[in-house]
Design an enzyme around this catalytic site. Structure first.
Site, PDB file in Angstrom:
ATOM      1  N   ASP A 156       0.909  -1.201  -0.048  1.00  0.00           N
ATOM      2  CA  ASP A 156      -0.116   0.028   0.080  1.00  0.00           C
ATOM      3  C   ASP A 156       0.832   1.284  -0.100  1.00  0.00           C
ATOM      4  O   ASP A 156       0.206   2.452   0.227  1.00  0.00           O
ATOM      5  CB  ASP A 156      -0.919   0.003   1.196  1.00  0.00           C
ATOM      6  CG  ASP A 156      -0.103   0.078   2.340  1.00  0.00           C
ATOM      7  OD1 ASP A 156       1.117  -0.054   2.610  1.00  0.00           O
ATOM      8  OD2 ASP A 156      -0.821   0.000   3.445  1.00  0.00           O
ATOM      9  N   HIS A 180       3.037   0.164   4.519  1.00  0.00           N
ATOM     10  CA  HIS A 180       3.657  -0.752   5.118  1.00  0.00           C
ATOM     11  C   HIS A 180       5.083  -1.082   4.853  1.00  0.00           C
ATOM     12  O   HIS A 180       5.764  -1.770   5.761  1.00  0.00           O
ATOM     13  CB  HIS A 180       2.921  -2.006   5.225  1.00  0.00           C
ATOM     14  CG  HIS A 180       1.503  -1.880   5.905  1.00  0.00           C
ATOM     15  ND1 HIS A 180       0.457  -1.149   5.735  1.00  0.00           N
ATOM     16  CD2 HIS A 180       1.323  -2.573   7.360  1.00  0.00           C
ATOM     17  CE1 HIS A 180      -0.271  -1.197   6.472  1.00  0.00           C
ATOM     18  NE2 HIS A 180      -0.042  -1.876   7.613  1.00  0.00           N
ATOM     19  N   ASP A 211      -5.197  -6.482   3.815  1.00  0.00           N
ATOM     20  CA  ASP A 211      -5.439  -6.448   5.189  1.00  0.00           C
ATOM     21  C   ASP A 211      -6.170  -4.974   5.609  1.00  0.00           C
ATOM     22  O   ASP A 211      -6.041  -4.261   6.615  1.00  0.00           O
ATOM     23  CB  ASP A 211      -3.985  -6.294   6.067  1.00  0.00           C
ATOM     24  CG  ASP A 211      -4.124  -6.402   7.355  1.00  0.00           C
ATOM     25  OD1 ASP A 211      -4.865  -6.999   7.950  1.00  0.00           O
ATOM     26  OD2 ASP A 211      -2.903  -6.036   8.229  1.00  0.00           O
TER      27      ASP A 211
END
Ligand code: ZN
Length: 367
Positions: A234, A237, A259
């Site tokens: 993303d 992270h 997630d």
């Protein structure tokens, strides 16, 4: 019915020509005349999603599941594992009984058996999980949870007391075990993979660091050809260099996960992830202390992000389709070929989602 696309991603290769759908299945590929634009790809499979579009799977009801499944389909996802963060056993069991009552049946993306992310995790790498909800490895508790509803996948920290035995037990029961939220040294990770663990959960996030003489969980997972590597791409992270390293090291084993949490698709504000309060700012979801708490990522964006880090179209789409299906041992998912169920996403030239079909039925038609 013809999709009117210019090309399709068929068994991992780009094939020019249109696609025909009949009776819920792909009837033919490579047809002429082809459309002028548009790419048909297998629908995306997300093995780790906590919630979406205002719905947190830990507390969702059937209507919530339907809302999330429909919103996920708009991002190209046609099957997903609702992922339950570590929580008190009765809360987790209640969530699983809701899932059992759905019996697979909501409009939108297909709801797969749950991914239990915990509670058998390391207190040293709890990330956004409430440490009070973590438990030592406990077969009886695992059995209770598995009896409460459909569970297909469990993230475990193998080095906690009884962890290796639990890994072995879950594998023997036919569950897919991924290692994560873990302080495992390399030898503990190797032992768990030798006992049948199959993946690493969000590599590099919430685990012991890779050191020169101790590769830890991330180093072992990257080095083993039998391990699937799940990653949150993303642009929050993982650093770009880290993603490129993962790409170079995985070769067909990379599984994109979102997630995502309930905030995904909704914008900035205050949200929940299980019993934790989360603030969302742009691309980042964090606890009050700054700890990252899931993501607001959507799978179509993860695919585009991976290409932005140098992945080919084939590699990026594989990581959202065929590879997660292989991880889940689900040959019925993640493939577009004649005879396969028509779980299909149609992407435009910028890889934005234009249409999503599930079993040949259009569940999303873009503008
Ligand atoms: Zn996690």
């Amino acid at each position: 019915m013809r999709l009117g696309v210019a090309a399709a991603m068929v068994e991992g290769s780009l094939l020019a020509g249109d696609v025909a759908i009949e009776d819920g299945h792909v009837q033919a590929v490579g047809l002429s005349p082809a459309g002028r634009s548009g790419l048909a790809a297998p629908g995306f499979v997300d093995v780790q999603v906590n919630g979406f579009a205002g719905v947190d799977f830990l507390v969702a009801d059937a209507a919530g599941y339907a809302r999330a499944a429909e919103a996920l389909a708009r991002t190209g996802v046609t099957a997903f594992q609702p992922t339950l963060i570590s929580s008190p056993p009765e809360v987790c069991a209640e969530a699983l009984s809701t899932l059992a009552a759905l019996d697979g049946g909501v409009d939108g993306a297909q709801v797969l058996p749950a991914h239990l992310e915990g509670p058998f995790l390391s207190p040293l790498h709890h990330g956004a999980h409430n440490p009070a909800n973590l438990r030592p490895a406990d077969r009886e508790l695992a059995a209770q949870l598995c009896a409460a509803g459909p569970v297909g996948y469990v993230t475990v920290a193998p080095e906690i007391e009884g962890g290796l035995a639990l890994v072995e037990h879950l594998v023997q029961r036919g569950l897919i075990v991924s290692l994560g939220h873990s302080d495992a040294r390399g030898d503990a990770a190797i032992a768990a993979y030798n006992r049948g663990a199959r993946a690493v959960t969000h590599i590099f996030n919430a685990m012991r660091r890779w050191a020169p003489r101790d590769p830890g969980l991330p180093g072992v997972a990257l080095s083993r050809p039998d391990v699937f590597v799940t990653a949150i791409v993303d642009n929050v992270h993982l650093a770009a260099e880290t993603v490129r390293l993962i790409l170079a090291g995985t070769r067909g084993r990379l599984v994109l996960i979102t997630d995502a949490i309930e905030a995904a698709g909704l914008g900035d504000g205050s949200y929940h992830l299980g019993d934790r309060s989360v603030q969302v700012h742009g691309l980042e979801a964090r606890l009050a202390d700054g700890t990252l708490a899931g993501s607001v990522l959507a799978m179509d964006r993860a695919v585009r992000n991976l290409m932005g880090h140098g992945a080919s179209l084939e590699t990026a789409l594989d990581a959202a389709t065929r590879t997660p299906a292989r991880l889940l041992r689900r040959p019925d998912l993640g493939e577009l070929r004649p005879g396969a169920r028509a779980d299909v996403v149609v992407l435009d030239d910028g890889l934005a989602v234009r249409r999503t079909l599930i079993a040949g039925r259009e569940v999303h038609a873009g503008r």
